[in-house]
Design a protein around this motif. Structure first.
Motif: not given
Ligand SMILES: [Zn+2]
Length: 327
Positions: A127, A262, A281, A285, A297-299
């Motif tokens: 990304t 990301r 998280r 959100e 996306s949260v990784v």
């Protein structure tokens, strides 16, 4: 196989690693403890670590190396503006190391280095727009924007630990290691969380954390809050709720402004405390703009402690830029 050398400069030692730039694998490394924390002495011992790591890998010291430092770094000038764990202010570390090694040295913030490492070989791979949010003893971020490391006009972008926050009513104002009050890190950095818990328990607050420590509250760490939270302790739950509100808001604000694809969570506190991470998280959100949430996306970080040293090695290979010429 192309080998680059990266350095991870911490408060107690310098680790130099020889990195295979096609795979990100560390093929050899050497660590030198700081006998003396003066910038000149640390540059000498760091140079020794670099020479020994290169020798172990069977390569000469390359024409350029990269060094990630847990500090504010003035971009490509190599000047370390403020490194609390080394006690440095305005230290010309890049120049000193460059002289000691007779090679070009790129100095960068440790999380900027980690961002480069995660982007090439880890959780931010593939990304062009990624933000690393790390919560360990401190709080910080690394920004990859438009496919490049973003360090800002002076080289100090990404200092999310020092954005100002408002804790819950009743929580006293806390001073940050940077000297200012109300910084995120003053409430959400592991070092400051531990200090707060010790103070509050010593003042008589009831919590399972005290029992976990056998009454020795001076040993309290974020991991104890996590254990107590997992068992439903009211004090620990309220503390993690508060810390998660602050971290989740910061993450949401960063993502709302910068619109990454990301968001990479990392650091010894965030990754070792699932009760906290779940709450961060959820708050993220709830608070991110709907438009920035689309496609995000949260990784979790993938390279662990090696991200910084691998990224520093990659940074050393980049051509010099003008970033950081302004004070
Ligand atoms: Zn601060």
């Amino acid at each position: 196989m192309a080998i680059a050398i990266g350095i991870d400069l911490g408060g107690t030692n310098a680790r130099a690693a020889a990195v295979d730039t096609s795979t990100g694998a560390i093929v050899a490394w050497h660590k030198e403890a700081h006998a003396d924390r003066s910038p000149a002495a640390v540059a000498e011992s760091t140079a020794r670590a670099v020479r020994l790591a290169a020798a172990s890998a069977g390569v000469p010291v390359p024409a350029a190396v990269g060094a990630g430092v847990a500090a504010q770094v003035l971009g490509s000038t190599g000047v370390v503006l403020n490194a609390p764990n080394l006690g440095w202010r305005n230290a010309p570390f890049g120049e000193l190391l460059s002289r000691a090694l007779s090679t070009r040295v790129r100095v960068l913030n440790d999380l900027s280095a980690a961002a480069l490492g995660e982007r090439r070989f880890g959780a931010a791979r593939g990304t062009d727009d990624a933000i690393l949010l790390f919560v360990g003893s401190g709080v910080g971020s690394g920004l990859i924007l438009g496919g490049r490391l973003h360090e800002g006009a002076g080289g100090v972008a990404g200092e999310v630990g020092h954005v100002k926050v408002r804790p819950r009513p009743g929580t006293p104002e806390r001073r940050c290691g940077c000297g200012q009050v109300s910084c995120l890190e003053a409430y959400a950095g592991g070092h400051n969380i531990a200090a707060r818990v010790r103070e509050e328990l010593a003042a008589g607050r009831a919590s399972m954390v005290r029992d976990l420590l056998g009454g020795d509250v001076a040993r309290a760490q974020p991991s104890h809050v996590e254990q107590a939270c997992a068992r439903g302790d009211a004090y620990a739950v309220a503390l993690w709720d508060e810390v998660a509100e602050l971290l989740g808001d910061a993450a949401a604000n960063l993502a709302t402004v910068l619109n990454p694809a990301r968001l990479v969570f990392g650091g010894g506190v965030l990754l070792a405390c699932p009760c906290l991470e779940t709450r961060v998280r959820a708050r993220l959100e709830a608070r991110i703009s709907a438009s920035a949430a689309r496609g995000l996306s949260v990784v979790r970080a993938a390279l662990g402690d090696d991200a910084g040293v691998v990224g520093a090695a990659l940074a050393g290979l980049e051509p010099p830029t003008g970033a950081g010429s302004a004070p």
